[in-house]
Design an enzyme around this catalytic site. Structure first.
Site, short mmCIF file in Angstrom:
data_model
loop_
_atom_site.label_atom_id
_atom_site.label_comp_id
_atom_site.label_asym_id
_atom_site.label_seq_id
_atom_site.Cartn_x
_atom_site.Cartn_y
_atom_site.Cartn_z
N ASP A 125 0.85 -1.18 0.00
CA ASP A 125 0.00 0.00 0.00
C ASP A 125 0.89 1.24 0.00
OD1 ASP A 125 0.99 0.16 2.56
OD2 ASP A 125 -0.88 -0.39 3.53
N SER A 126 0.31 2.40 -0.07
CA SER A 126 1.09 3.63 -0.14
C SER A 126 1.49 4.16 1.21
CB SER A 126 0.29 4.71 -0.87
OG SER A 126 -0.81 5.13 -0.08
N GLY A 127 0.90 3.61 2.28
CA GLY A 127 1.10 4.16 3.62
C GLY A 127 0.15 5.28 3.95
N ASP A 180 -3.03 8.33 -1.66
CA ASP A 180 -4.38 8.90 -1.68
C ASP A 180 -4.74 9.37 -0.29
OD1 ASP A 180 -4.57 6.33 -0.53
OD2 ASP A 180 -6.68 6.19 -1.04
N GLY A 191 -11.48 3.59 0.93
CA GLY A 191 -12.43 4.35 1.72
C GLY A 191 -13.69 3.62 2.10
N ASP A 211 -7.64 -7.54 0.50
CA ASP A 211 -6.71 -7.75 1.60
C ASP A 211 -7.39 -7.30 2.88
OD1 ASP A 211 -5.18 -5.19 3.00
OD2 ASP A 211 -6.20 -4.68 1.14
N CYS A 220 -12.97 -29.31 7.96
CA CYS A 220 -11.90 -28.39 7.57
C CYS A 220 -10.59 -29.17 7.45
CB CYS A 220 -11.77 -27.26 8.57
SG CYS A 220 -10.39 -26.13 8.22
N CYS A 248 -7.49 -27.85 7.37
CA CYS A 248 -6.29 -27.13 7.82
C CYS A 248 -5.57 -27.93 8.89
CB CYS A 248 -6.66 -25.74 8.34
SG CYS A 248 -7.30 -25.68 10.03
N CYS A 293 -7.35 -27.93 12.39
CA CYS A 293 -8.55 -28.76 12.55
C CYS A 293 -8.24 -30.24 12.38
CB CYS A 293 -9.61 -28.33 11.54
SG CYS A 293 -10.38 -26.74 11.93
N HIS A 316 -5.84 -21.51 10.77
CA HIS A 316 -7.23 -21.86 10.45
C HIS A 316 -7.94 -20.73 9.71
CE1 HIS A 316 -11.32 -23.34 10.65
NE2 HIS A 316 -11.65 -22.11 11.05
#
Length: 391
Positions: A93-95, A147, A215, A265, A303, A305, A308, A334
């Site tokens: 990201d831009s921070g 931004d 946003g 994300d 599941c 994973c 689990c 998980h």
């Protein structure tokens, strides 16, 4: 490097779609969820863990890495991929979101933003050109323009912030130098349809290889977020990836994919994991609750994973109550497995022409957190950002 985005399938009943976005460190199958590695690490996990979970894209935070250990040092050490030993695609990201969350530590002007580090109070300045240099030093495959992320409900301030976001996007486009990085512009405008359309049209004129939608999930209701996506997504080019920033609640992923979003994300799955929150197809479990003290079932039946397959709810609760680090790791494994599997299921459903069936079934079974709880969580997260606590 050509950042080609190839559409593979489109759902007939919704705007959901699946595709491939090519990057220097490999292809990204979309729709895709990126685990967040704020400090060049997804907390408690190794790169090998992430590969085993099926992650194809991770996010790192420009603000935090600029302050510590420093983007120039990372560049000297071979870039972010080598530094953190991750050989897959990375997005930085831009921070900007972190800087703008430091309300009492920063000052905005037309040229950029001046802020004080949450680490030591030292003074720093981000301009579009400076952020492009930092992101070039880090060397991620996908980078974001600087931004401003204002309160989504404040019409007057959104009008002001939008002009700044657009001017900064043009300056980022002009100052980008690395051809092996895909720079995405970020659509802003709060919950206001005309501002979102205006922003999408302006950024389209700059011909970015992809577009972020910023946003959202920062104070508005879910209904307002979905309505904003209904307005915004159709205004973005169909042949470029669309990235909904900072959204990771399971129901929001399903609804946003239905509206044509490709990338996501969020810190949510890893952050709630460290607090005992475990995601399931029927909603979130709080394993700190006493009702799980003798529960021999896995977090979720069926599941696959590592958590689990091996451990019970009772054991995980014991680890959390005892303050054991293993609890954080197992819960993180998980939750990321849950979301990455959900994304894979959506890709398969789109390809098979049954996405709307998956969507309706998932949303019918999933118990959503109430709006009041959601707003408390957002407020707490923004407070953590304001004090530098991060993800």
């Amino acid at each position: 490097m050509s950042f080609d985005f190839t559409l593979l399938a489109q759902d007939g009943a919704t705007a959901a779609r699946t595709g491939i976005f090519q990057t220097p460190h490999g292809p990204i199958a979309t729709p895709c969820f990126a685990p967040v590695g704020t400090q060049a690490t997804v907390k408690t996990l190794t790169p090998a863990d992430l590969h085993e979970l099926g992650a194809t894209l991770i996010l790192a935070n420009t603000y935090h890495l600029y302050l510590r250990p420093g983007s120039e040092l990372i560049a000297r050490l071979g870039g972010l991929h080598r530094f953190m030993a991750w050989d897959g695609p990375i997005l930085t990201d831009s921070g900007g979101y972190q800087v703008f969350s430091l309300a009492h530590r920063r000052k905005l002007d037309a040229d950029g933003v001046t802020f004080r580090s949450h680490l030591d109070g030292s003074l720093h300045r981000f301009t579009p050109e400076k952020v492009m240099q930092i992101e070039a030093d880090l060397g991620a495959d996908i980078i974001m323009a600087l931004d401003e992320c204002p309160d989504p409900l404040d019409r007057h301030y959104n009008e002001i912030a939008l002009q700044r976001t657009h001017a900064w996007a043009a300056r980022c486009r002009e100052s980008q130098r690395r051809a092996d990085q895909a720079l995405f512009g970020i659509v802003q405008g709060g919950i206001f349809p005309d501002l979102r359309v205006q922003s999408a049209h302006f950024l389209r004129s700059l011909d970015f290889p992809g577009y972020g939608i910023g946003g959202l999930a920062v104070g508005e209701t879910k209904e307002q977020m979905y309505a904003t996506l209904d307005i915004t997504v159709p205004e973005l080019p169909a042949d470029r990836p669309r990235y909904l920033m900072g959204v990771g609640a399971p129901e929001d992923l399903v609804e946003a994919v239905a509206r044509g979003v490709d990338l996501f994300d969020c810190v949510l799955p890893t952050r709630v994991a460290r607090n005992g929150g475990l995601m399931t197809r029927r909603g979130r479990l709080n394993l700190r609750n006493a009702q799980y003290a003798a529960d021999t079932r896995p977090v979720e039946e069926g599941c696959a994973c590592a958590c689990c397959r091996t451990f019970s709810r009772a054991y995980l609760r014991h680890l959390f109550k005892a303050g054991e680090i293993l609890a954080l790791r197992l819960a993180t494994v998980h939750n990321l497995h849950f979301l990455l599997t959900l994304m894979a299921d959506m890709r398969a459903a789109i390809s098979a022409g049954r996405f709307d069936e998956l969507r309706r079934g998932f949303l019918a079974d999933y118990q959503r957190p109430d709006q009041e709880t959601r707003h408390r969580q957002h407020a707490a997260h923004r407070q953590r950002l304001a004090t530098g606590a991060g993800a």
